[in-house]
Scaffold this motif. Structure first.
Motif, PDB file in Angstrom:
ATOM      1  N   VAL A   1     -11.530  -8.802   1.952  1.00 50.86           N
ATOM      2  CA  VAL A   1     -10.184  -8.312   2.277  1.00 50.86           C
ATOM      3  C   VAL A   1     -10.320  -6.999   3.030  1.00 50.86           C
ATOM      4  N   GLN A   2      -9.796  -6.940   4.241  1.00 51.93           N
ATOM      5  CA  GLN A   2      -9.843  -5.724   5.035  1.00 51.93           C
ATOM      6  C   GLN A   2      -8.652  -4.843   4.663  1.00 51.93           C
ATOM      7  N   CYS A   3      -8.920  -3.559   4.486  1.00 54.25           N
ATOM      8  CA  CYS A   3      -7.878  -2.625   4.053  1.00 54.25           C
ATOM      9  C   CYS A   3      -6.978  -2.239   5.212  1.00 54.25           C
ATOM     10  N   SER A   4      -5.768  -1.834   4.878  1.00 52.88           N
ATOM     11  CA  SER A   4      -4.804  -1.358   5.870  1.00 52.88           C
ATOM     12  C   SER A   4      -4.983   0.142   6.020  1.00 52.88           C
ATOM     13  N   GLU A   5      -5.840   0.563   6.946  1.00 49.48           N
ATOM     14  CA  GLU A   5      -6.119   1.979   7.151  1.00 49.48           C
ATOM     15  C   GLU A   5      -6.325   2.253   8.635  1.00 49.48           C
TER      16      GLU A   5
ATOM     17  N   PHE B   1      -4.591  -0.509  -9.646  1.00 53.72           N
ATOM     18  CA  PHE B   1      -5.000   0.756  -9.049  1.00 53.72           C
ATOM     19  C   PHE B   1      -6.177   0.573  -8.092  1.00 53.72           C
ATOM     20  N   LYS B   2      -7.012  -0.405  -8.355  1.00 57.64           N
ATOM     21  CA  LYS B   2      -8.155  -0.644  -7.480  1.00 57.64           C
ATOM     22  C   LYS B   2      -7.748  -1.262  -6.152  1.00 57.64           C
ATOM     23  N   SER B   3      -6.465  -1.588  -6.018  1.00 53.18           N
ATOM     24  CA  SER B   3      -5.982  -2.122  -4.738  1.00 53.18           C
ATOM     25  C   SER B   3      -6.042  -1.068  -3.644  1.00 53.18           C
ATOM     26  N   TRP B   4      -6.099   0.200  -4.037  1.00 45.68           N
ATOM     27  CA  TRP B   4      -6.179   1.289  -3.058  1.00 45.68           C
ATOM     28  C   TRP B   4      -7.609   1.820  -2.916  1.00 45.68           C
ATOM     29  N   SER B   5      -8.538   1.219  -3.609  1.00 42.81           N
ATOM     30  CA  SER B   5      -9.927   1.671  -3.550  1.00 42.81           C
ATOM     31  C   SER B   5     -10.677   0.859  -2.499  1.00 42.81           C
ATOM     32  N   CYS B   6     -10.901   1.477  -1.341  1.00 43.45           N
ATOM     33  CA  CYS B   6     -11.572   0.803  -0.233  1.00 43.45           C
ATOM     34  C   CYS B   6     -12.878   1.510   0.102  1.00 43.45           C
ATOM     35  N   VAL B   7     -13.815   0.761   0.663  1.00 43.38           N
ATOM     36  CA  VAL B   7     -15.082   1.312   1.100  1.00 43.38           C
ATOM     37  C   VAL B   7     -15.142   1.203   2.620  1.00 43.38           C
ATOM     38  N   THR B   8     -15.567   2.299   3.283  1.00 40.27           N
ATOM     39  CA  THR B   8     -15.548   2.381   4.750  1.00 40.27           C
ATOM     40  C   THR B   8     -16.947   2.180   5.318  1.00 40.27           C
ATOM     41  N   TYR B   9     -17.021   1.393   6.372  1.00 42.03           N
ATOM     42  CA  TYR B   9     -18.287   1.130   7.051  1.00 42.03           C
ATOM     43  C   TYR B   9     -18.155   1.554   8.523  1.00 42.03           C
ATOM     44  N   GLU B  10     -19.263   2.128   9.071  1.00 43.32           N
ATOM     45  CA  GLU B  10     -19.286   2.534  10.470  1.00 43.32           C
ATOM     46  C   GLU B  10     -19.593   1.312  11.336  1.00 43.32           C
TER      47      GLU B  10
ATOM     48  N   ASP C   1      -2.164  -7.881   6.506  1.00 44.65           N
ATOM     49  CA  ASP C   1      -1.112  -8.556   5.748  1.00 44.65           C
ATOM     50  C   ASP C   1      -1.586  -8.916   4.342  1.00 44.65           C
ATOM     51  N   GLU C   2      -2.829  -9.329   4.251  1.00 46.91           N
ATOM     52  CA  GLU C   2      -3.368  -9.710   2.942  1.00 46.91           C
ATOM     53  C   GLU C   2      -3.435  -8.510   2.006  1.00 46.91           C
ATOM     54  N   HIS C   3      -3.898  -7.382   2.560  1.00 49.67           N
ATOM     55  CA  HIS C   3      -3.993  -6.165   1.733  1.00 49.67           C
ATOM     56  C   HIS C   3      -2.613  -5.624   1.378  1.00 49.67           C
ATOM     57  N   GLU C   4      -1.677  -5.697   2.290  1.00 47.98           N
ATOM     58  CA  GLU C   4      -0.317  -5.231   2.011  1.00 47.98           C
ATOM     59  C   GLU C   4       0.319  -6.051   0.893  1.00 47.98           C
ATOM     60  N   ALA C   5       0.063  -7.360   0.891  1.00 48.15           N
ATOM     61  CA  ALA C   5       0.608  -8.211  -0.181  1.00 48.15           C
ATOM     62  C   ALA C   5      -0.003  -7.849  -1.527  1.00 48.15           C
ATOM     63  N   ILE C   6      -1.292  -7.539  -1.504  1.00 48.92           N
ATOM     64  CA  ILE C   6      -1.953  -7.123  -2.755  1.00 48.92           C
ATOM     65  C   ILE C   6      -1.365  -5.807  -3.252  1.00 48.92           C
ATOM     66  N   LYS C   7      -1.115  -4.869  -2.340  1.00 48.26           N
ATOM     67  CA  LYS C   7      -0.559  -3.573  -2.747  1.00 48.26           C
ATOM     68  C   LYS C   7       0.861  -3.716  -3.289  1.00 48.26           C
ATOM     69  N   ARG C   8       1.665  -4.598  -2.698  1.00 52.14           N
ATOM     70  CA  ARG C   8       3.027  -4.799  -3.209  1.00 52.14           C
ATOM     71  C   ARG C   8       3.000  -5.361  -4.634  1.00 52.14           C
ATOM     72  N   THR C   9       2.120  -6.315  -4.865  1.00 50.83           N
ATOM     73  CA  THR C   9       1.984  -6.869  -6.220  1.00 50.83           C
ATOM     74  C   THR C   9       1.515  -5.797  -7.197  1.00 50.83           C
ATOM     75  N   SER C  10       0.588  -4.956  -6.741  1.00 51.98           N
ATOM     76  CA  SER C  10       0.056  -3.896  -7.607  1.00 51.98           C
ATOM     77  C   SER C  10       1.130  -2.872  -7.957  1.00 51.98           C
ATOM     78  N   ILE C  11       1.969  -2.537  -6.973  1.00 53.35           N
ATOM     79  CA  ILE C  11       3.054  -1.581  -7.235  1.00 53.35           C
ATOM     80  C   ILE C  11       4.005  -2.138  -8.290  1.00 53.35           C
ATOM     81  N   PHE C  12       4.318  -3.420  -8.196  1.00 51.06           N
ATOM     82  CA  PHE C  12       5.201  -4.058  -9.182  1.00 51.06           C
ATOM     83  C   PHE C  12       4.587  -3.989 -10.584  1.00 51.06           C
TER      84      PHE C  12
END
Length: 645
Positions: A28-32, A1-10, A38-49
């Motif tokens: 790891v830079q988030c996909s937003e 679940f923390k794979s979707w928890s990102c912190v935003t910087y200006e 690509d790295e974050h997308e791979a983490i999210k796919r693993t997390s969904i599984f």
């Protein structure tokens, strides 16, 4: 679940440019914002599984398994599926067998799903608090656990969780208010009520420790209650004598496992269980009617016992669970000691023939159960049972079979059980050393005695030799039980708590059953129960609240039962009758027996006197009734009262 928890910087305020990185790993830079990593997308796919496997899949799996087991669980029966998933439902009441799935959903929601609901910390805390309050109310309303103390502990734990969420919300509000007021602590204190965040933390810590203290007190209370309940059960056990004892230290959990056919000897097994527990000073397993999954008899009973004692009655081998208990013990190398229960119709030769042709004698349901456990071929089962029965065909004295007579006197009962214990000891490589000589326990001194006179003289005055033993300690009752006040009566300068009832019965018909009834009444009321039989015991009736007459085949042919009934009626005591199944009482035959009593008691002179006086005045010979506390009654009165009862 923390794979979707990102912190935003200006990055650049002039062009309103931002970049977000994974909170757990800022490398790891988030996909937003239209950017794909690509790295974050791979983490999210693993997390969904993994989410599909655990938070979603396991909850659905638990719910599905419990759903398909619902019929067996609600009916209190056992099936292969309910046995396999017993870890999911064994702690809950049968009506709430599904609660483990609800609990798993609660845990996964508060530790996982709450993270992806919103990026707002305050909103997460609010939702978590509301959900915790909801599940707390559900727990309190349903009380799903079998043990009341488990309900208390679960409620206390959830209350701690609610306090933690509430404290975290206060901290968040304080920090936000502090920023909005530009660090004006006085304004923050006026709004929030706290001078600093440290005060909130201190209050949270104090609350947590307070709840921890309450939990510790609750655990100690539960432990003390369990100890009192165990002591009360032992105190009011069906064994009212003081047998010789030995210190049997079980290698596993139980000294013995009593395998028996409940329909034929449940009371005898209960009495043997209580007496052996006293003699061995060790736990003895006796399966309870509260067991919803009988397969637990193996893992929690047979496998945890030093030896298995088979109570041999006429139909014991017709019961498939007894056969399986023998097989399990044989496979585990646990010694098996068969004991013939006197008067229960066991025939070793008939039992052997039955086993050889077991497929022809057992019904389809019993055979199905055996084959589920043993397979289609029952050869191993037959061999195990025949091996147990072989002791009855041995001629060597060392292999002489054991017989137990539950309706015998105390000395014979103790001797029979000593033989049993010594046989079990020899099979398990133990040496038995007995302490004490046994004997009747009689009456124990009351804590509230107001007279300090000689106890032996007092017992002689009381004439209550057959009164069940008791220390008359205070017994606490649950809110669902009626708490009976322990009344006191004065007798020759001393005070004691009087027996609640006097049980009149035929010893040859139902001694073991009456001992169970005696123990049950004593456990529920915290008061002694007097048993009839010896001539002097009849004097105890005047000190009891009521008389219970146990209806069996020979009760109306037993002189002491008639005399005790007569005494109770004369003393105007409430008269209660209890019929025991399979003990041969016939209501039609009872009327004939009462007429026979009436005709045989009257002499010709008494009949002539009755005809002249117009009343029935014959009394039972040799019965002495306290004239100050009773009213004269006749044999005809007794017959009419017994007939009504």
């Amino acid at each position: 679940f923390k794979s979707w928890s990102c912190v935003t910087y200006e990055v650049d305020s002039s062009i309103n440019a931002y970049e977000s990185f994974l909170r757990e790993d800022v490398s790891v830079q988030c996909s937003e914002f239209g950017f794909t990593s690509d790295e974050h997308e791979a983490i999210k796919r693993t997390s969904i599984f993994l989410i599909v496997i655990w938070p979603v899949g396991m909850v659905l799996l638990y719910a599905t398994l419990l759903f398909f087991s619902r019929k067996a669980l609600l009916a209190g029966e056992s099936s292969q599926l309910s046995h396999a998933i017993r870890f999911l439902h064994r702690d809950y009441e049968s009506a709430f067998f599904f609660y483990e799935a609800i609990e798993l959903f609660r845990r996964t929601f508060l530790t996982g799903w709450i993270i992806v609901i919103s990026s707002s910390t305050f909103l997460r805390l609010t939702i978590a608090l509301l959900m915790s309050v909801f599940f707390f109310a559900l727990l309190v309303m349903l009380a799903p656990y079998k043990k009341r103390e488990d309900d208390f502990l679960a409620a206390a734990a959830q209350l701690v969780l609610i306090l933690i969420y509430f404290g975290a919300m206060l901290l968040h509000i304080y920090d936000e208010t502090y920023e909005l007021t530009n660090g004006d602590k006085e304004e923050v204190s006026r709004i929030i009520g706290f001078d600093s965040s440290d005060q909130i933390v201190n209050v949270m810590i104090a609350s947590a420790f307070s709840m921890l203290g309450i939990l510790i007190i609750l655990v100690l209370f539960i432990s003390a209650k369990a100890y009192r309940d165990a002591a009360n059960e032992l105190h009011w056990s069906t064994c009212t004598m003081k047998p010789p004892v030995t210190n049997w230290k079980p290698r596993m959990r139980y000294a013995m496992f009593l395998s028996h056919y409940k329909l034929e000897c449940s009371s005898d097994a209960r009495y043997m269980h209580d007496t052996l527990r006293k003699m061995l000073k060790a736990p003895v397993f006796l399966d309870s009617s509260e067991l919803t999954d009988l397969r637990a008899l193996f893992s929690q009973g047979v496998h945890q016992s030093d030896c298995l004692v088979l109570l041999c009655t006429k139909g014991v081998l017709h019961r498939p669970w007894c056969l399986l208990e023998i097989l399990e013990a044989t496979m585990r190398g646990i010694p098996i000691v068969p004991v013939i229960v006197a008067g229960k119709g066991f025939d070793a030769f008939a039992a052997r023939d039955f086993v050889h042709k077991i497929e022809d004698h057992l019904d389809d349901g019993a055979l199905k159960l055996l084959r589920e456990h043993c397979g289609r071929d029952l050869t191993h089962l037959k061999e195990a049972v025949i091996s147990v029965l072989s002791v009855f065909f041995e001629t060597r004295r060392s292999k002489a079979h054991l017989m137990w007579k539950p309706n015998a006197d105390d000395a014979q009962i103790v001797a029979g059980l000593q033989d049993l214990v010594e046989r079990c000891a020899s099979l398990t490589g133990r040496t038995i050393k007995w302490e004490g000589t046994g004997g009747s326990s009689g009456i124990h001194v009351l804590p509230s005695w107001k007279s300090t006179g000689n106890m032996g003289k007092l017992m002689k005055n009381l004439n209550l030799n057959n009164l069940v033993r008791s220390s008359f300690s205070t017994v606490e009752h649950s809110s669902t039980e009626v708490a009976t006040a322990l009344s006191m009566v004065s007798f020759r300068g001393a005070e004691y708590k009087k027996p609640v009832v006097f049980i009149s019965f035929c010893h040859e018909d139902c001694l073991s059953d009456v001992r169970v009834l005696q123990a049950t009444i004593s456990q529920r009321t915290g008061r002694a129960v007097a048993l009839g039989g010896p001539p002097r015991a009849i004097h105890a009736i005047q000190h009891c609240d009521a008389l219970v007459l146990v209806l069996t085949r020979n009760v109306l042919k037993t002189p002491c039962c008639l005399a005790e009934s007569y005494q109770a009626i004369a003393l105007r005591k409430p008269f209660i009758t209890v019929t025991i199944d399979s003990r041969g009482y016939d209501f039609d035959e009872a009327g004939t027996q009462l007429d026979s009593i009436l005709s045989s008691t009257y002499s010709a002179a008494e009949r002539e006197s009755e005809s002249h006086n117009g009343s029935s005045s014959a009394m039972l010979p040799g019965l002495h009734v306290d004239r100050q506390k009773s009213e004269p009654i006749s044999i005809r009165d007794l017959r009419e009262r017994l007939a009504i009862a």
